[in-house]
Design a protein around this motif. Structure first.
Motif: not given
Length: 324
Positions: A285-305
């Motif tokens: 988040r920028s110091e003046d709170r005018s911008m935020v780069y949202q970054d979410c790590q989602i922990f999940c199961r994976y299935t390969h084709a």
């Protein structure tokens, strides 16, 4: 020798508007114990501080730490990387790493072992044209950056809350990401970071849109016992959260990605984010709170084709502008 032009203002190098950062991140997932762990170090020597992050989801209980601590201006001898709660030690370069977190709520002793060789994103194919930050801006992430598939083992000792007194032995897939260089997270517009671990395979696909280059860039790699193959393209067309300047949705539906390597091999993996084990954020988040780069790590199961089952992390990012 000066010239008449030197009496006028000079071009400003891009680094004047950026911060030198050195980052490490270690996400890990133990499906059997319903445990997700996220360790993150971000060193900013010009600012004189490091940001040290430890986040744990343990059987539905959440433990969070984000600390800001002074660091030296020269990082070369800042070994181990540490603050008063969190310590990262390189035990054997490219092979073994050790992280200890000691807080009032939880103690974590985590060991990481390399499953395959690390991969430098700069070794992947480059898109045509130029980046405003020079050759490094043609890599999918515009800074020095490499990654490695890991196996994690460790012990969690719970000190507070409903699980207080429990000692939990954990193990599972992990990966590590290490980056350094001049950086401005508010150049980023959106990105995907697919980290899918299987017993004999690691599928990594990354794509990013950022302001130093006009188009979407692709990168990553596929690891097996035979070595690494660079990623040439990531099909992220199923992503349903890329509408501009909107907050992330609930991530309540699964999403598939097709990663194509430089030799034409395709790996389609489905991230089961509709039934995620945890969603842990690393927002900027920028110091003046005018911008935020949202970054979410989602922990999940994976299935390969091909039917293989695995687990890992899907990290997604997107710019959000406006007061907040």
């Amino acid at each position: 020798m000066i010239s008449p032009q030197d009496d006028y203002p000079h071009p400003v190098p891009f680094q004047a508007f950026m911060t030198w950062k050195e980052n490490w991140v270690f996400p890990a997932l133990d499906l059997d114990n319903d445990v997700s762990t996220l360790i993150h170090f971000s060193l900013r020597p010009a600012l004189g501080e490091g940001i040290f992050t430890a986040k744990f989801n343990v059987r539905g209980e959440k433990f969070r730490y984000v600390g800001r601590s002074p660091i030296p201006p020269d990082l070369e001898n800042f070994v181990p990387v540490r603050d008063e709660r969190l310590t990262f030690t390189v035990v054997d370069p490219t092979k073994q790493f050790h992280v200890v977190y000691d807080g009032p709520d939880i103690h974590a002793d985590l060991h990481y072992r390399g499953r395959f060789e690390p991969f430098d994103f700069a070794d992947g194919p480059k898109p045509p044209g130029e980046s405003t930050v020079g050759p490094i801006g043609l890599s999918v992430f515009p800074f020095n950056h490499y990654e490695q598939a890991l196996a994690m083992t460790g012990t969690l000792t719970i000190k507070e809350g409903p699980l207080a007194g429990e000692v939990i032995e954990i193990s599972g897939f992990s990966n590590r990401d290490h980056s350094w260089g001049w950086r401005d997270d508010f150049m980023f517009r959106h990105h995907h970071w697919v980290c899918a671990s299987f017993d004999d395979l690691y599928v990594q696909g990354s794509s990013m849109l950022e302001t130093s280059y006009p188009d979407l860039k692709h990168g990553g790699f596929v690891s097996t016992a035979a070595g690494n193959q660079a990623t040439a393209h990531v099909d992220s067309s199923e992503a349903y959260w890329l509408a501009e300047n909107e907050e992330f949705p609930p991530f309540d539906r699964d999403v598939s990605y097709t990663i194509t390597t430089v030799d034409g091999e395709k790996h389609t993996v489905t991230a089961h984010i509709g039934d995620a084990l945890a969603k842990l954020y690393l927002n900027a988040r920028s110091e003046d709170r005018s911008m935020v780069y949202q970054d979410c790590q989602i922990f999940c199961r994976y299935t390969h084709a091909d039917g293989r089952k695995g687990s890992g992390v899907l990290e997604v990012g997107k710019m959000l502008q406006g007061p907040g």
